[in-house]
Design an enzyme around this catalytic site. Sequence first.
Site, PDB file in Angstrom:
ATOM      1  N   HIS A  98     -65.834  87.641  16.685  1.00 46.26           N
ATOM      2  CA  HIS A  98     -66.177  86.489  15.847  1.00 46.26           C
ATOM      3  C   HIS A  98     -67.669  86.244  15.901  1.00 46.26           C
ATOM      4  CE1 HIS A  98     -65.316  82.025  14.566  1.00 46.26           C
ATOM      5  NE2 HIS A  98     -66.315  82.578  13.896  1.00 46.26           N
ATOM      6  N   GLU A 102     -73.319  85.027  10.718  1.00 49.27           N
ATOM      7  CA  GLU A 102     -73.469  85.018  12.172  1.00 49.27           C
ATOM      8  C   GLU A 102     -74.920  85.248  12.588  1.00 49.27           C
ATOM      9  OE1 GLU A 102     -71.098  84.224  14.511  1.00 49.27           O
ATOM     10  OE2 GLU A 102     -70.003  83.612  12.719  1.00 49.27           O
ATOM     11  N   HIS A 162     -76.604  82.071  14.230  1.00 48.68           N
ATOM     12  CA  HIS A 162     -76.641  82.252  15.684  1.00 48.68           C
ATOM     13  C   HIS A 162     -77.671  83.291  16.141  1.00 48.68           C
ATOM     14  CE1 HIS A 162     -73.026  79.778  16.097  1.00 48.68           C
ATOM     15  NE2 HIS A 162     -72.455  80.513  15.157  1.00 48.68           N
TER      16      HIS A 162
END
Length: 227
Positions: free
Chosen positions: A61, A115, A119
């Site tokens: 994930h 992502e 992040h």
Amino acid sequence: MKSLTLLVLTHIFLLAFASSAQGYAYDFFYFVQQWPGSYCDTSSGCCYPTYGKPPSDFGIHGLWPNYNNGSYPANCDPNNPFAISQIQDLVSSLQTNWPSLSCPSSDSSSFWQHEWDKHGTCSETVLNQHGYFQAALNLKSKTGLLSCLKSAGISPNGGSYTLTNVKAAIKTCIGHTPYVECNKDASSRYQLYQVYTCVDHSGTTLIDCPVFPTSGACPTSFIFPSF
């Protein structure tokens, strides 16, 4: 007096620099893997990638920078957007190990973009874009969650397992206690959904979690659905 003034000005500068850089700092990573069966059998359902159904294995994930107090940085550098050209040699492995199950079907690159932008950019002082995705792939191989669980008699067969046994099985393999997250299937039964392991600042070494997430807590037992 001049020395004192210089010292004060230097201190102010360092504080200002630390403040401006705070958005890029982090203490550790959560490495998060999700079970595709638990993503797909909710009331919302799922869509397989355009290149086919993913393997019956945990998928990545994300690799998420976090602070020791439980908060986390996000969207740290809009000037360093995702560029698939920088990870072209990893695409085949990413499609297998980091597939998108969201609808509509896609080639998963939009998932990787999200992502990285949210992040990955917050870890760019340590990991560039290629390094970030390579680190996640390395960690998936290192943790081997499905094999770890199966070796303890915990298989994705729709059976019920205890939280204690699931955590103990993973700790036996990786040496650190994970955080296990549950969601609910279409019949509102709790099921194993995601596993969080903690990784040091470099993105390479598994560590004891400084703090655990607070969302998605599992009951004492839950099912492990097939996929």
